[in-house]
Scaffold this motif. Structure first.
Motif, PDB file in Angstrom:
ATOM      1  N   VAL A 151       0.517  -1.322   0.424  1.00  0.00           N
ATOM      2  CA  VAL A 151      -0.103  -0.266   0.334  1.00  0.00           C
ATOM      3  C   VAL A 151       1.483   1.548   0.156  1.00  0.00           C
ATOM      4  O   VAL A 151       0.577   2.431   0.343  1.00  0.00           O
ATOM      5  N   ASP A 152       1.957   1.199  -0.058  1.00  0.00           N
ATOM      6  CA  ASP A 152       3.080   1.975  -0.277  1.00  0.00           C
ATOM      7  C   ASP A 152       2.995   3.050  -1.742  1.00  0.00           C
ATOM      8  O   ASP A 152       2.632   2.398  -2.700  1.00  0.00           O
ATOM      9  N   THR A 157       1.417   3.685  -7.011  1.00  0.00           N
ATOM     10  CA  THR A 157       1.079   4.480  -8.446  1.00  0.00           C
ATOM     11  C   THR A 157       1.722   3.688  -9.591  1.00  0.00           C
ATOM     12  O   THR A 157       1.776   3.922 -10.332  1.00  0.00           O
ATOM     13  N   LEU A 158       3.058   3.268  -9.325  1.00  0.00           N
ATOM     14  CA  LEU A 158       3.587   2.765 -10.348  1.00  0.00           C
ATOM     15  C   LEU A 158       3.421   2.059 -10.887  1.00  0.00           C
ATOM     16  O   LEU A 158       3.542   1.943 -12.372  1.00  0.00           O
ATOM     17  N   VAL A 162       2.367   1.856 -14.678  1.00  0.00           N
ATOM     18  CA  VAL A 162       2.432   0.737 -15.200  1.00  0.00           C
ATOM     19  C   VAL A 162       1.504   0.325 -16.523  1.00  0.00           C
ATOM     20  O   VAL A 162       1.135  -0.191 -17.129  1.00  0.00           O
ATOM     21  N   ALA A 163       0.525  -0.346 -15.497  1.00  0.00           N
ATOM     22  CA  ALA A 163      -0.560  -1.024 -16.088  1.00  0.00           C
ATOM     23  C   ALA A 163      -1.328  -0.311 -17.292  1.00  0.00           C
ATOM     24  O   ALA A 163      -2.109  -0.776 -18.129  1.00  0.00           O
ATOM     25  N   MET A 164      -1.797   0.901 -16.667  1.00  0.00           N
ATOM     26  CA  MET A 164      -2.716   1.625 -18.028  1.00  0.00           C
ATOM     27  C   MET A 164      -1.785   1.905 -19.060  1.00  0.00           C
ATOM     28  O   MET A 164      -2.397   1.952 -19.912  1.00  0.00           O
ATOM     29  N   PRO A 203      -3.132  11.243  -9.021  1.00  0.00           N
ATOM     30  CA  PRO A 203      -3.680  10.214  -7.537  1.00  0.00           C
ATOM     31  C   PRO A 203      -3.631   8.743  -7.485  1.00  0.00           C
ATOM     32  O   PRO A 203      -4.664   8.420  -8.797  1.00  0.00           O
ATOM     33  N   VAL A 204      -3.470   8.042  -6.879  1.00  0.00           N
ATOM     34  CA  VAL A 204      -4.200   6.893  -6.585  1.00  0.00           C
ATOM     35  C   VAL A 204      -5.935   6.655  -7.096  1.00  0.00           C
ATOM     36  O   VAL A 204      -5.899   5.563  -7.956  1.00  0.00           O
TER      37      VAL A 204
END
Length: 261
Positions: A151-152, A157-158, A162-164, A203-204
């Motif tokens: 949950v860092d 965010t990374l 990457v998935a997007m 933002p996440v």
């Protein structure tokens, strides 16, 4: 998930279909490479591009086969393999201008039929893993697998970025949330709006909302969800259940695999 014995036996359930498949299995399709497959969510993003055909036998299409088959998908037309290949000239006008998308129970018959049709010049794809993959996303394979075990804020965010990026490139993508990461998927109180690594990242909660709206496959590890004191009813509705053996298989089959922990 493994196939039940009845599923293994009924891949071809009539003598005419058996003979037809025998005739093609030894090099049928004229040496054509494997036909591309797409997932349910890829189909549902652009359903008007495809003409969906169920190549199973009549009892299977009605959901009355010996293995407790799933009924035909509502948008599909039913042509078993024999009809589709034997009467192609009569039926192909129905999908003029569209890509033919074939499916069966697990993808075996659809794949053979698709190779034969591709050799005849038909624009065709298959539904990956057939109805098994439609109803059980954990059975699918993906171009890119992203596993989130933290949950860092920077690592999450990374991972989602990457998935997007992979999705925007046209890859089929799965994001798996393990460890304590499923807590980010709660319907209420999941991702705080201030969970943000700063510019130039989003933002996440924005990244996660984008992945959901773009219909990227999102999975929660069943054991991890339970270990977090949650059930899948607590999570946003786009989350599918997955277990460790499926994550291992996906990582072995994926073209790319990244883990953030």
């Amino acid at each position: 998930q493994g196939l039940r014995p009845t599923e293994q036996k009924k891949m071809c359930s009539t003598s005419s279909t058996i003979e037809l498949l025998k005739g093609m299995s030894g090099g049928g399709g004229g040496g054509v490479a494997a036909v591309p497959s797409i997932t349910r969510l890829q189909y549902e993003r652009e359903p008007d591009k495809f003409f969906l055909v169920d190549v199973r036998e009549a009892d299977e299409q009605a959901g009355a086969g010996p293995g407790g088959d799933h009924p035909a998908l509502p948008a599909s037309v039913n042509h078993n393999v024999g009809t589709l290949l034997g009467k192609l000239d009569e039926v192909q006008a129905a999908w003029e201008g569209k890509t033919l998308l074939l499916y069966c129970n697990i993808g075996y018959r659809a794949g053979i039929a698709a190779r034969e049709l591709a050799a005849r010049g038909v624009d065709v794809k298959t539904l990956q893993k057939g109805l098994l993959g439609w109803h059980n996303p954990a059975a699918l394979s993906f171009d890119q697998l992203v596993v989130v075990c933290t949950v860092d804020v920077e690592k999450v965010t990374l991972a989602l970025s990457v998935a997007m990026a992979s999705h925007n490139k046209g890859d089929s993508v799965a994001v798996v949330f393990m460890g304590h990461a499923p807590t980010l998927l709660k319907r209420e109180g999941g991702v705080p709006e201030d969970m943000w690594a700063g510019e130039p990242f989003k933002p996440v909660h924005v990244l996660l909302a984008k992945l959901r709206s773009e219909r990227v496959y999102l999975f929660g590890c069943g054991s991890c969800v339970r270990n977090c004191g949650l059930t899948f009813d607590h999570l946003v509705p786009e989350i599918s259940k997955i277990q460790a053996p499926d994550v291992v298989r996906m990582s072995q089959e994926a073209k790319g695999h990244m883990q953030f922990s």
